[in-house]
Scaffold this active site. Structure first.
Site, PDB file in Angstrom:
ATOM      1  N   ASP A 117       0.806  -1.217   0.000  1.00  0.00           N
ATOM      2  CA  ASP A 117       0.000   0.000   0.000  1.00  0.00           C
ATOM      3  C   ASP A 117       0.844   1.275   0.000  1.00  0.00           C
ATOM      4  O   ASP A 117       2.060   1.229   0.197  1.00  0.00           O
ATOM      5  CB  ASP A 117      -0.974  -0.006   1.200  1.00  0.00           C
ATOM      6  CG  ASP A 117      -0.307  -0.457   2.505  1.00  0.00           C
ATOM      7  OD1 ASP A 117       0.926  -0.336   2.609  1.00  0.00           O
ATOM      8  OD2 ASP A 117      -1.015  -0.924   3.398  1.00  0.00           O
TER       9      ASP A 117
ATOM     10  N   HIS B 266      -7.330  -4.766  10.180  1.00  0.00           N
ATOM     11  CA  HIS B 266      -7.060  -4.591   8.754  1.00  0.00           C
ATOM     12  C   HIS B 266      -5.757  -5.278   8.347  1.00  0.00           C
ATOM     13  O   HIS B 266      -4.872  -5.513   9.171  1.00  0.00           O
ATOM     14  CB  HIS B 266      -7.084  -3.108   8.338  1.00  0.00           C
ATOM     15  CG  HIS B 266      -5.913  -2.275   8.746  1.00  0.00           C
ATOM     16  ND1 HIS B 266      -6.049  -0.984   9.199  1.00  0.00           N
ATOM     17  CD2 HIS B 266      -4.580  -2.504   8.744  1.00  0.00           C
ATOM     18  CE1 HIS B 266      -4.868  -0.470   9.455  1.00  0.00           C
ATOM     19  NE2 HIS B 266      -3.954  -1.377   9.190  1.00  0.00           N
TER      20      HIS B 266
ATOM     21  N   GLU C  17      -9.736  -1.814   5.236  1.00  0.00           N
ATOM     22  CA  GLU C  17     -10.415  -1.493   6.485  1.00  0.00           C
ATOM     23  C   GLU C  17     -11.732  -2.258   6.588  1.00  0.00           C
ATOM     24  O   GLU C  17     -12.387  -2.522   5.571  1.00  0.00           O
ATOM     25  CB  GLU C  17     -10.720   0.013   6.523  1.00  0.00           C
ATOM     26  CG  GLU C  17      -9.492   0.908   6.407  1.00  0.00           C
ATOM     27  CD  GLU C  17      -8.804   1.133   7.742  1.00  0.00           C
ATOM     28  OE1 GLU C  17      -8.681   0.170   8.530  1.00  0.00           O
ATOM     29  OE2 GLU C  17      -8.391   2.269   7.993  1.00  0.00           O
TER      30      GLU C  17
ATOM     31  N   ASN D  99      -7.470  -2.601  14.157  1.00  0.00           N
ATOM     32  CA  ASN D  99      -8.888  -2.890  13.893  1.00  0.00           C
ATOM     33  C   ASN D  99      -9.061  -4.128  13.006  1.00  0.00           C
ATOM     34  O   ASN D  99     -10.128  -4.360  12.455  1.00  0.00           O
ATOM     35  CB  ASN D  99      -9.566  -1.676  13.244  1.00  0.00           C
ATOM     36  CG  ASN D  99      -8.954  -1.332  11.901  1.00  0.00           C
ATOM     37  OD1 ASN D  99      -7.994  -1.963  11.454  1.00  0.00           O
ATOM     38  ND2 ASN D  99      -9.506  -0.330  11.243  1.00  0.00           N
TER      39      ASN D  99
HETATM   40  C1  GLP Z   1      -0.657  -0.084   8.733  1.00  0.00           C
HETATM   41  C2  GLP Z   1      -0.323  -0.664   7.337  1.00  0.00           C
HETATM   42  C3  GLP Z   1      -0.295  -2.154   7.398  1.00  0.00           C
HETATM   43  C4  GLP Z   1       0.417  -2.519   8.682  1.00  0.00           C
HETATM   44  C5  GLP Z   1      -0.506  -2.273   9.832  1.00  0.00           C
HETATM   45  C6  GLP Z   1       0.114  -2.473  11.198  1.00  0.00           C
HETATM   46  O1  GLP Z   1      -1.599   0.912   8.703  1.00  0.00           O
HETATM   47  N1  GLP Z   1      -1.090  -0.250   6.232  1.00  0.00           N
HETATM   48  O2  GLP Z   1       0.314  -2.692   6.258  1.00  0.00           O
HETATM   49  O3  GLP Z   1       0.757  -3.874   8.667  1.00  0.00           O
HETATM   50  O4  GLP Z   1      -1.106  -1.008   9.697  1.00  0.00           O
HETATM   51  O5  GLP Z   1       1.034  -1.458  11.485  1.00  0.00           O
HETATM   52  P1  GLP Z   1       2.047  -1.527  12.693  1.00  0.00           P
HETATM   53  O6  GLP Z   1       2.995  -2.616  12.392  1.00  0.00           O
HETATM   54  O7  GLP Z   1       2.708  -0.177  12.728  1.00  0.00           O
HETATM   55  O8  GLP Z   1       1.252  -1.810  13.919  1.00  0.00           O
END
Ligand code: GLP
Length: 263
Positions: A85, A156, A161, A154
């Site tokens: 992404d 995702h 989402e 959440n």
């Molecule tokens: C983000 C990204 C995801 C990531 C997730 C967890 O928003 N888009 O690809 O894996 O949320 O993030 P983190 O590892 O900082 O908790």
């Protein structure tokens, strides 16, 4: 190392690898990624950003540097990865863009050709068209071999989402208030400064990967991880669609598994 295949219903392919802390997780996952590049070099890796991934990319750089020179060079030359992404509206020179993050965490430390570390273009004039183009580019490359995933607070994956169906493609999405709050640190702590939209691979491309590695660390994700492991799949928890995939490995540390020091 404490390896425990557990959880999942009869039809679920979720296999759980439990490790004590984020550094153990990083070493294990980095070794799996290198192994994937050796075993299946013709298919791209699917990569993610986020705090969970930072120690993994550090471990990957270290492990790659310790390989015999010729083998390291071969892996570098053949490298191909597609990120999940990118924020809409952030250009490649914006340090908060995922492209800049990947350049700092992966391209430079590993000595890769940045052209072989693919991401959607966040500053494209038409983000919807860019999302379609990126999905097609991935498809033309044969789809993902091993997909690395983090878990959003959440539920995702990528920026898919909730609620989210299992067949959505690469597209432009709106980010939830909770995701913008979770990612605010890179934007001066202000959730309103986090871009409202992003381009993300969909569950369709994610579930088309030959195998999937979901990495979860930290106590803050323990409740969500328990829901995901239990199933059944539901649009309310996008990561729960991973139960539909036959080869998913979940690598988690004790904190994410709700195992305290005395647990
Ligand atoms: C983000 C990204 C995801 C990531 C997730 C967890 O928003 N888009 O690809 O894996 O949320 O993030 P983190 O590892 O900082 O908790």
């Amino acid at each position: 190392m404490n390896q425990e295949p557990i959880h999942g219903g009869a039809s679920s392919g979720l296999e759980l690898i439990a490790l004590s802390d984020p550094s153990g997780v990083a070493d294990h996952v980095a070794a799996l990624l290198l192994n994937e590049r050796r075993r299946r070099p013709e298919l791209p890796l699917g990569l993610a950003t986020g705090r969970t991934m930072d120690p993994i990319y550090r471990a990957l750089a270290l492990q790659l540097s310790q390989l015999p020179f010729a083998e390291g060079e071969r892996l570098r030359e053949r490298w191909l990865s597609f990120n999940l992404d990118e924020y809409v509206g952030l250009g490649p020179d914006d340090p908060r863009s995922f492209r800049a993050v990947m350049r700092a965490r992966l391209v430079l430390p590993l000595g890769l050709d940045c052209e072989r570390v693919r991401l959607p273009e966040g500053s494209a004039a038409d983000p919807d068209a860019e999302a379609r183009r990126y999905g097609q580019e991935l498809e033309a490359a044969g789809g993902v071999g091993l997909q690395l995933l983090g878990l959003g607070l959440n539920g995702h994956v990528g920026f898919n989402e909730p609620p989210c169906a299992a067949d959505v493609r690469c597209r432009c999405v709106s980010l939830s208030a909770s995701t913008r709050a979770a990612n605010a640190a890179e934007f001066g702590g202000n959730p309103e400064a986090v871009p409202a939209r992003a381009i993300t691979l969909g569950l369709r491309e994610i579930l088309a990967a030959r195998s999937i590695l979901l990495v979860v660390t930290g106590a803050a994700k323990a409740g969500m991880l328990r829901w995901i492991l239990q199933g059944p799949p539901t649009p309310e928890l996008p990561a729960s669609w991973l139960h539909r995939h036959p080869r998913v490995m979940v690598v988690a540390d004790d904190a994410a598994l709700g195992r305290g020091e005395h647990g």
